[in-house]
Motif scaffolding. Structure first.
Motif, PDB file in Angstrom:
ATOM      1  N   GLU A  36       0.788  -1.134   0.108  1.00 58.11           N
ATOM      2  CA  GLU A  36      -0.179  -0.020  -0.139  1.00 58.11           C
ATOM      3  C   GLU A  36       0.933   1.266   0.346  1.00 58.11           C
ATOM      4  N   TYR A  37       2.008   1.406   0.748  1.00 54.61           N
ATOM      5  CA  TYR A  37       2.943   2.808   0.979  1.00 54.61           C
ATOM      6  C   TYR A  37       3.653   2.409  -0.433  1.00 54.61           C
ATOM      7  N   THR A  38       4.204   1.408  -1.049  1.00 57.87           N
ATOM      8  CA  THR A  38       5.362   1.807  -2.373  1.00 57.87           C
ATOM      9  C   THR A  38       4.417   1.683  -3.954  1.00 57.87           C
ATOM     10  N   TYR A  39       2.016   1.455  -3.386  1.00 58.39           N
ATOM     11  CA  TYR A  39       1.845   2.061  -4.666  1.00 58.39           C
ATOM     12  C   TYR A  39       1.304   2.647  -4.821  1.00 58.39           C
ATOM     13  N   GLY A  40       0.342   3.170  -3.648  1.00 57.51           N
ATOM     14  CA  GLY A  40      -0.312   3.920  -3.116  1.00 57.51           C
ATOM     15  C   GLY A  40      -1.583   3.679  -3.398  1.00 57.51           C
ATOM     16  N   THR A  41      -2.278   2.336  -3.026  1.00 61.75           N
ATOM     17  CA  THR A  41      -3.054   2.119  -3.356  1.00 61.75           C
ATOM     18  C   THR A  41      -3.934   2.276  -1.643  1.00 61.75           C
ATOM     19  N   GLY A  42      -3.687   2.412  -0.626  1.00 62.06           N
ATOM     20  CA  GLY A  42      -4.388   2.012   0.473  1.00 62.06           C
ATOM     21  C   GLY A  42      -5.068   2.985   0.827  1.00 62.06           C
ATOM     22  N   ASN A  43      -6.271   3.389   0.847  1.00 61.05           N
ATOM     23  CA  ASN A  43      -6.828   4.606   1.668  1.00 61.05           C
ATOM     24  C   ASN A  43      -7.124   4.917   2.702  1.00 61.05           C
ATOM     25  N   GLY A  44      -6.097   4.918   3.561  1.00 58.86           N
ATOM     26  CA  GLY A  44      -6.104   5.598   5.120  1.00 58.86           C
ATOM     27  C   GLY A  44      -6.866   3.726   6.134  1.00 58.86           C
ATOM     28  N   GLU A  45      -6.044   2.706   5.211  1.00 61.31           N
ATOM     29  CA  GLU A  45      -6.894   1.294   5.852  1.00 61.31           C
ATOM     30  C   GLU A  45      -5.898   1.320   7.208  1.00 61.31           C
ATOM     31  N   THR A  46      -6.161   0.974   8.259  1.00 61.40           N
ATOM     32  CA  THR A  46      -5.247   0.494   9.265  1.00 61.40           C
ATOM     33  C   THR A  46      -5.403  -1.361   9.661  1.00 61.40           C
ATOM     34  N   VAL A  47      -5.992  -1.899   8.785  1.00 60.42           N
ATOM     35  CA  VAL A  47      -5.895  -3.839   8.950  1.00 60.42           C
ATOM     36  C   VAL A  47      -4.634  -3.800   8.914  1.00 60.42           C
ATOM     37  N   PRO A  48      -3.745  -3.757   7.689  1.00 64.48           N
ATOM     38  CA  PRO A  48      -2.295  -4.130   8.082  1.00 64.48           C
ATOM     39  C   PRO A  48      -1.464  -4.148   9.524  1.00 64.48           C
ATOM     40  N   VAL A  49      -1.339  -2.291   9.531  1.00 67.06           N
ATOM     41  CA  VAL A  49      -0.816  -2.364  10.972  1.00 67.06           C
ATOM     42  C   VAL A  49      -1.244  -2.793  12.223  1.00 67.06           C
ATOM     43  N   ALA A  50      -2.740  -3.664  11.881  1.00 66.85           N
ATOM     44  CA  ALA A  50      -3.509  -4.140  13.487  1.00 66.85           C
ATOM     45  C   ALA A  50      -2.620  -5.222  13.216  1.00 66.85           C
ATOM     46  N   MET A  51      -2.202  -6.048  12.066  1.00 69.52           N
ATOM     47  CA  MET A  51      -2.624  -7.431  11.371  1.00 69.52           C
ATOM     48  C   MET A  51      -0.554  -7.453  12.453  1.00 69.52           C
ATOM     49  N   THR A  52      -0.069  -6.212  11.562  1.00 68.59           N
ATOM     50  CA  THR A  52       1.521  -6.999  12.215  1.00 68.59           C
ATOM     51  C   THR A  52       1.464  -6.478  13.852  1.00 68.59           C
TER      52      THR A  52
END
Length: 138
Positions: free
Chosen positions: A63-79
């Motif tokens: 998401e960070y590299t390709y800019g596809t994320g729209n402010g989702e916190t799911v990957p951060v929460a998973m980590t």
């Protein structure tokens, strides 16, 4: 009415006190089984947590590299959840080792020992059965 209520509460208190009795000392097999279950749980927590950390980090990096994320916190929460699971597995591993040590303190049985046996011109390493008794000195 107060006497009835007081009588019922006293009976409930006696029932609750009787329900708190323990069955006694655990045996060696109980400690070994408990240790095995705890070790399995710890490995599952460690593996699942590591998978969550890896998946969350890859997802967040994409998401960070390709800019596809729209402010989702799911990957951060998973980590974060995966990291806590990995850290939570450490006390379970320690408890498993403690229960295995308790089981080994209660050990009495046969054990194979090794000794050197001297023949005419050579030395032979020979196993023999021995009785093993472990006494905890605490």
């Amino acid at each position: 009415m107060k006497k009835i209520l007081l009588s019922v509460l006293m009976m409930l208190a006696v029932i609750a006190i009787m329900a708190q009795q323990t069955t006694g000392q655990l045996t060696r097999e109980d400690y070994l089984q408990k240790s095995k279950r705890q070790k399995t749980t710890a490995w599952i927590m460690l593996g699942g947590g590591a998978a969550f950390v890896a998946a969350g980090a890859i997802w967040w990096a994409n998401e960070y590299t390709y800019g596809t994320g729209n402010g989702e916190t799911v990957p951060v929460a998973m980590t974060i959840v995966g990291g806590w699971s990995v850290l939570g597995s450490i006390p379970v591993f320690i408890a498993s080792a403690r229960n295995k040590n308790k089981a080994n303190e209660l050990m009495v049985g046969l054990k194979m020992e090794n000794a050197f046996s001297y023949l005419a011109t050579r030395i032979k390493y020979q196993p023999f059965p021995a009785i093993s008794i472990t006494l905890p000195l605490r």
